[in-house]
Scaffold this active site. Structure first.
Site, short mmCIF file in Angstrom:
data_model
loop_
_atom_site.label_atom_id
_atom_site.label_comp_id
_atom_site.label_asym_id
_atom_site.label_seq_id
_atom_site.Cartn_x
_atom_site.Cartn_y
_atom_site.Cartn_z
N GLN B 125 0.82 -1.20 0.00
CA GLN B 125 0.00 0.00 0.00
C GLN B 125 0.86 1.26 0.00
O GLN B 125 1.69 1.44 0.89
CB GLN B 125 -0.87 -0.02 1.26
CG GLN B 125 -1.78 1.16 1.41
CD GLN B 125 -2.33 1.25 2.84
OE1 GLN B 125 -1.59 1.48 3.79
NE2 GLN B 125 -3.62 1.06 2.98
N TYR B 127 0.16 4.70 0.65
CA TYR B 127 -0.73 5.78 1.11
C TYR B 127 0.06 6.83 1.89
O TYR B 127 0.23 7.95 1.45
CB TYR B 127 -1.84 5.24 2.02
CG TYR B 127 -3.01 4.57 1.33
CD1 TYR B 127 -2.98 4.24 -0.02
CD2 TYR B 127 -4.16 4.25 2.05
CE1 TYR B 127 -4.06 3.62 -0.63
CE2 TYR B 127 -5.25 3.63 1.45
CZ TYR B 127 -5.20 3.31 0.11
OH TYR B 127 -6.27 2.70 -0.48
N GLU B 243 -10.45 -2.61 5.91
CA GLU B 243 -9.35 -2.84 6.87
C GLU B 243 -9.87 -2.65 8.29
O GLU B 243 -9.56 -3.42 9.18
CB GLU B 243 -8.19 -1.90 6.60
CG GLU B 243 -6.99 -2.29 7.43
CD GLU B 243 -5.77 -1.42 7.17
OE1 GLU B 243 -4.67 -1.93 7.32
OE2 GLU B 243 -5.95 -0.25 6.80
#
Lengths: 361, 401
Positions: B125, B127, B243
């Site tokens: 990920q 982010y 999540e």
């Protein structure tokens, strides 16, 4: 899997809420709190008329034939409203008679108890916090002498369910004489307490008293846990409402992260804990082997949560929260009552560990 | 109330048990290198039976089952009991697949989902950035459209398993002139290319699962964007939801509790067993109160989810409940292991009680990952209690949005 309230159970709570809104507006509660009466008789009578006091008693004897869960759902709403009524002792005495009484005792008392024509209470505590059936010491027999502490509505009760040595239970009619109740200057003015002195009082033992007193105690723990959840959820609501009303620095204090986080922490503490009293009541009705530990755990946890919630809620109210005028004190004091009555959280945590067979025993 | 699952679901449970007995056995996973092959073969069979990848359509390698939260719960319980593997772990199944199913183009679903389900494509990920943590939308990594490609410059951080990943899914700024949240796009990016440099970060535990990743002219095809340009923020919200749901579950709390009970059962306080010690018993029952509250609340969440009802405030509190339980358990574990807590936990499987230090530190990771506890508190306050957004950051969307 269904761990939620049924439509009927919701309606039951709605009915109690409606009655409490009608009969217990803020000034009435204030009046009861500041007044001398042990409880609000009008409210109590209406609750009994509505059937809330005999929910758990057999239909044939004037009750509704429901279970502890329903009783606990009522207790929750009474805690939410800080209702000044002698529900707890009355409900428990009824349960004890139903579980451990003779046919004659049941026929004699339960219909009048369900209707609220007779007020009952439990005389259990002895000095040094001895609330538990295993700790009772008054000698059983046809004539009863000794002292019981912290009896809810002890002066007003027509009938007392007295805890005796060996976990025995006996009924004493206060009109028969030999019973002297004196008020205690008690912290929770929504549930007054008395010291009751028995001197050669006539006692009518429950034949199966010793066999059921532990189970009646467990029911008492669940009802206190339910009251505590109701009270804690009201505290959260009061704190949230106040934060959204009170302005400082040009905005409501609900805008400030310090306040938001305090309220969020409280929500995380309170909201999931409802399931503990639901579960304890449910297993009391359906899986009795699990009931003692679940009741002890629910009582210990929820009473700590309630005290914590009430303290936080006073704090959110600032200086106003510290005044007699602020209603939050009703719940702060109710929390202290729930915590201590029938044994404090430490005791019930120790009992939980024991009931779960931890350690070498 | 009825805590049973009913005859239909109990029959299903029996069927799952039978499957596990014959296809997985009682011995748990074999050692590497046999393990990986055995697990993927098992997952294929379990998917064929409709036990795994239930929300993924068949044409993308899933089992495409009608949603049934009770069956899903039974599968989690039974697989947990048999210590059989669930879906391929990691961000691919938890985040990329749900996002693509909801927002992806048809070719993206066909291309990316089946190998991700099979564990062949691994994802990391992209982010967080050094300057964009809780305030993720302030991210600065930019992507420019050059011909048929996006060219990416910037830096990502806290990127778990970046070195093992085949692809990144990431948030980048593609519309520099648009308002903060409207200037972000969601891109899929091949990991193995010259414009990407990965540096492992050593964690508090000594492990290096996460990394910082530098993008210096990294490239990805123009149509590897999920959703439209400038919609990346909304696209990413679908994954964060997944999540959070995962992290909040009571299953992990129960597993942790069971380990603690085993530890307490073999620990001693002075001359007596730890479980005889009144102080330890008291502390443990305090934790048990929180644990059961989460477990039983989970039954209510399950009941409401099965009926398609919302659970309101209760839903928003899950992660904070878990974080608290994990923290309380870690504190108790330190007490139980005594001076073993002075040893470095190490990462070897043969380590002793000091391995609880990894849980002690790991519980902090849990309280930070997937939205720190303070961000969670904003969420409870705003979405759960209906409180207003913080005063000092007007003009910004709230945590609840």
């Amino acid at each position: 899997m269904n761990f939620d309230l049924s439509e009927e159970q919701r309606l039951l709570q709605d009915g109690v809420d409606r009655l409490l809104r009608e009969e217990l507006p803020a000034p009435r509660l204030r009046e009861a709190f500041d007044g001398d009466a042990a409880f609000d008789a009008t409210l109590w009578n209406r609750l009994c008329e509505q059937g809330a006091c005999g929910l758990h008693l057999p239909e044939a004897l004037g009750g509704a034939g429901l279970e502890l869960l329903e009783l606990a759902l009522v207790a929750e709403r009474l805690g939410y409203a800080a209702a000044p009524v002698p529900f707890w002792g009355h409900a428990l005495a009824g349960l004890a008679i139903d579980l451990g009484g003779s046919e004659a005792q049941k026929r004699r008392w339960l219909p009048r108890l369900a209707a609220g024509d007779v007020l009952t209470s439990v005389a259990w505590a002895e000095t040094d916090s001895r609330w538990q059936p295993e700790q009772w010491s008054l000698p059983p027999g046809p004539s009863l002498s000794g002292v019981k502490e912290f009896v809810p509505a002890g002066r007003e009760a027509d009938l007392l369910l007295v805890g005796l040595a060996g976990g025995e239970l006996a009924l004493v009619e206060t009109a028969d004489g030999g019973v002297a109740a004196e008020p205690v200057e008690a912290i929770d003015r929504t549930r007054r307490l008395d010291r009751v002195r028995f001197e050669a009082a006539r006692a009518d033992p429950l034949p199966a008293g010793a066999a059921v007193s532990s189970r009646v105690r467990d029911a008492g723990l669940v009802l206190l846990a339910a009251d505590a959840f109701g009270g804690a959820s009201r505290c959260l609501e009061l704190a949230v409402d106040y934060a959204q009303t009170r302005e400082q620095f040009g905005v409501t204090i609900a805008h400030f992260q310090a306040v938001k986080h305090q309220l969020a922490n409280l929500a995380v503490e309170v909201e999931p804990a409802r399931s503990l009293f639901w579960y304890a009541a449910h297993v009391f009705d359906r899986r009795p082997a699990e009931a003692p530990a679940s009741a002890a755990l629910a009582k210990a946890h929820l009473c700590d949560v309630f005290v914590h919630a009430a303290r936080e809620t006073v704090e959110v109210h600032g200086g106003f929260g510290y005044t007699w005028e602020c209603d939050v004190q009703f719940w702060l004091k109710r929390a202290v009552f729930d915590r201590a009555v029938l044994g404090d959280p430490d005791l019930h945590r120790a009992r939980t560990a024991e009931l779960l067979d931890w350690g070498s025993g | 109330m009825d805590l049973g699952y009913g005859p239909e679901h109990e029959a299903f449970r029996a069927e799952v048990r039978e499957f596990l007995e014959s296809e997985w056995g009682r011995d748990g996973a074999p050692a590497e290198p046999e393990r990986e092959r055995r697990e993927s073969e098992f997952r294929r069979k379990a998917t064929g039976r409709g036990y795994l990848n239930r929300g993924v359509p068949r044409r993308y390698g899933g089992s495409e089952q009608t949603p049934d939260v009770l069956r899903a719960q039974i599968i989690r319980e039974e697989f947990g009991r048999a210590r059989a593997p669930l879906e391929v772990p990691g961000a691919g199944m938890m985040m990329v697949v749900p996002t693509l199913l909801e927002c992806g183009a048809e070719w993206q679903k066909e291309h990316f989902i089946p190998p991700t389900v099979a564990g062949e494509y691994r994802w990391a990920q992209g982010y967080s950035e050094p300057g964009a943590g809780s305030d993720l939308a302030s991210l600065k990594t930019r992507a420019e459209r050059v011909g048929d490609e996006w060219t990416i410059h910037g830096q990502k951080i806290w990127t778990s398993y970046a070195r093992e990943a085949d692809y990144f899914f990431m948030l980048v700024r593609t519309e520099p002139d648009a308002p903060k949240h409207a200037g972000i796009s969601y891109l899929l990016v091949p990991a193995d290319q010259p414009g990407i440099e990965i540096q492992p970060l050593k964690q508090i535990t000594g492990e290096s699962q996460f990394n910082q990743v530098f993008f210096d002219g990294a490239r990805t095809p123009a149509d590897w964007i999920v959703g439209e340009r400038g919609q990346g923020w909304q696209v990413s919200r679908t994954t964060l939801r997944h999540e959070r749901g995962h992290i909040g579950g009571a299953d992990r709390s129960l597993q942790l509790w069971n380990s603690l009970m085993r530890l307490a059962g073999r620990s001693r306080c002075g001359d007596s067993p730890a479980l005889d010690d009144p102080r330890i018993r008291d502390l443990m029952v305090q934790v048990l109160g929180y644990l059961r509250a989460q477990e039983y609340s989970g039954f209510t969440l399950l009941t409401r989810a099965a009926r398609g009802q919302e659970a309101g405030l209760l839903e928003t509190t899950s992660k904070l409940q878990y974080s608290r339980i994990a923290a309380l358990i870690s504190k108790l574990a330190l007490q139980l292991i005594g001076d073993s807590s002075l040893l470095a936990p190490g990462l070897q499987p043969e380590r002793g009680d000091e391995r609880w230090l990894n849980q002690f530190m790991g519980s902090l990771g849990m309280a930070i990952a997937g939205g720190t506890s303070n961000i969670q508190r904003n969420l409870v306050a705003e979405r759960g209690l209906g409180l207003p957004r913080d005063a000092p950051v007007r003009g910004e969307p709230s945590a609840a949005e």
